[in-house]
Design an enzyme around this catalytic site. Sequence first.
Site, mmCIF file in Angstrom:
data_model
loop_
_atom_site.group_PDB
_atom_site.id
_atom_site.type_symbol
_atom_site.label_atom_id
_atom_site.label_comp_id
_atom_site.label_asym_id
_atom_site.label_seq_id
_atom_site.Cartn_x
_atom_site.Cartn_y
_atom_site.Cartn_z
ATOM 1 N N ASP A 210 48.567 40.386 43.512
ATOM 2 C CA ASP A 210 47.932 40.474 42.340
ATOM 3 C C ASP A 210 48.444 39.834 40.860
ATOM 4 O O ASP A 210 49.784 39.670 40.512
ATOM 5 C CB ASP A 210 47.749 41.771 42.101
ATOM 6 C CG ASP A 210 46.776 42.638 40.530
ATOM 7 O OD1 ASP A 210 45.935 42.352 40.913
ATOM 8 O OD2 ASP A 210 47.167 42.820 39.848
ATOM 9 N N GLU A 262 60.582 34.135 57.018
ATOM 10 C CA GLU A 262 61.240 34.689 58.159
ATOM 11 C C GLU A 262 60.380 35.481 59.088
ATOM 12 O O GLU A 262 61.467 35.538 60.532
ATOM 13 C CB GLU A 262 62.600 35.922 57.288
ATOM 14 C CG GLU A 262 62.913 35.566 56.704
ATOM 15 C CD GLU A 262 63.695 37.124 55.506
ATOM 16 O OE1 GLU A 262 63.044 37.929 56.379
ATOM 17 O OE2 GLU A 262 64.530 37.180 54.200
HETATM 18 C C1 NOJ Z 1 43.999 41.888 39.011
HETATM 19 C C2 NOJ Z 1 42.721 43.200 39.458
HETATM 20 O O1 NOJ Z 1 41.890 42.044 40.578
HETATM 21 C C3 NOJ Z 1 42.479 44.072 38.645
HETATM 22 O O2 NOJ Z 1 41.535 44.467 39.598
HETATM 23 C C4 NOJ Z 1 42.906 44.735 38.171
HETATM 24 O O3 NOJ Z 1 42.802 45.151 37.073
HETATM 25 C C5 NOJ Z 1 44.040 43.479 37.400
HETATM 26 N N1 NOJ Z 1 44.222 42.821 38.155
HETATM 27 C C6 NOJ Z 1 45.846 44.645 37.533
HETATM 28 O O4 NOJ Z 1 46.323 44.976 38.307
#
Ligand code: NOJ
Length: 547
Positions: A210, A262
């Site tokens: 993310d 790893e």
């Molecule tokens: C990207 C994620 O896909 C989204 O849903 C989220 O709100 C933001 N990152 C924050 O984590």
Amino acid sequence: MTHADAQWWRTAVIYQIYPRSFADASGDGIGDLRGITAKLDDLAALGVDAIWLSPFYVSPQKDAGYDVADFTDVDPLFGTLADFDEMTARAHALGLRVIVDIVPNHSSDQHVWFQQALEAAPGSPERARYVFRDGKGVDGNEPPNNWNSVFGGPAWTRTTNPDGSAGPWYLHLFDTSQPDFNWENDEVLEEFDRVLRFWLDRGADGFRVDVAHGLVKQPGLPDFSPDDDANSMGGVEGPMAPYWAQEGVHAIWRRWRAVVDEYDGDRILAAEAWVVPLSRMAKWVRPDEMHQAFNFAYLETHWQAADLRAVIDESIAAFGAVGAPSTWVLSNHDVVRHASRLALTAENPQGHGIGPRFEGLPDPVVGLRRARAASALMLALPGSAYIYQGEELGLPESIDMPDEARQDPTWFRTEGERYGRDGCRVPLPWTADAPAYGFSPSGEAWLPQPEAWAELARENQQGVGSSTLTMYQEALRLRREQGLASAELTWIDGLPNGVLGFHVGDVEVYAVVGEGASLPLPVGQVLLASAPVTDTIPADTTVWLRS
Ligand code: NOJ
């Protein structure tokens, strides 16, 4: 996994499961891991190679689970670690790999580290794990800089000292409940090594990372005023925000790559990095960094033949230049579903969402037709493709959702000015005449399902030749059988305006994209057609032919 599977990710079709909305076994109206396990056979039958699950970790659910309070446990809403193990075992038995989401830019404000930070004194090691700064102006009343949250409003929230007086501010690029970690702190680095190993040890085949363009902020945290047309995640040409795509993130990905390497079985890292242009995004997938990056440039390309050809060329060249496969994606849980998006008649920046007040609403018939054509085009492209749950049913965005039902922090932080992402997150319809269309045995669903979705229920489409589900199934079968994902693409020139054509392996693909365009059906055996064809391929139609 066997040796023959080495580098499976170069050609894989990865199916995104949004656990809240996939299948609910417990009956509380929120999908869960046991619900997923029960439906894995359907995904294997669809023909995908892997599943990626959005977060199911312990979380107050302020951002639908992307606000994580414990990175190494399952939220009771979704089940238990034992449920995760069972799901993973079943997926592996069916030949499906399991990719989990990891959220390193921030935690929930309920994470034990943030709670400790609030209780600790300014300047303490507990505070050093996050980004605390004194405010500006009289008594530090103003935020430390002018950064805005991706979800709207300021990116800073002021704390209260233990004695009740106003304290320093903390940074949150997303919701107030999502404080950003300080990635210059060794404890943070070490903790995430632990988190990676925890899931790898449990059998995860990789991570979708993310906000992989965030994490490191420009020293000094300078003010920044974004372009008006910047999308909420930063994917726009022009000056780079001091919180996106900083050089320092790459050292983190090299460290993570060493950790996943790893393990046996070719485990992967896939970057969610809203970085443009693609040649810059390709830095995320250099040989010692991640394996894949989501191709948002492709997702954001309008339904225009010339633009599509350009982005396909640019993608293959940019990723190829660093030895990585291109990826392709049309929908996910943050964008308007492509069965609606491709027929919008007005601009709609990523993250804004659509609802009844949006001027430029799509014609649903045109939207579905284009979505099928776009998906058939995407699944013929060499590289790895992502499918977002429900697109294989042709689900449109839920547009007429009542305001009271909306839950995205974007909706609240902009006081309803932006609808946000709820419309693409509605629970799936499995059976037309069951409660909640078979999503939940109790008939509950955390977001209302549109009535029109009954006819799109999976059961109604199963085995029906003309259905979108059958088209996806056939496309995936042929893609595998014909080796399209590892073949080379060569364009067929001299076609009318609005028509794309290319060879990929022994298959010829024609996509008639432009309104009013058409193409006499070339000679050959029709392998796949996104809409009926006669002796002509009509507009908004993709056809695969064996020449
Ligand atoms: C990207 C994620 O896909 C989204 O849903 C989220 O709100 C933001 N990152 C924050 O984590």
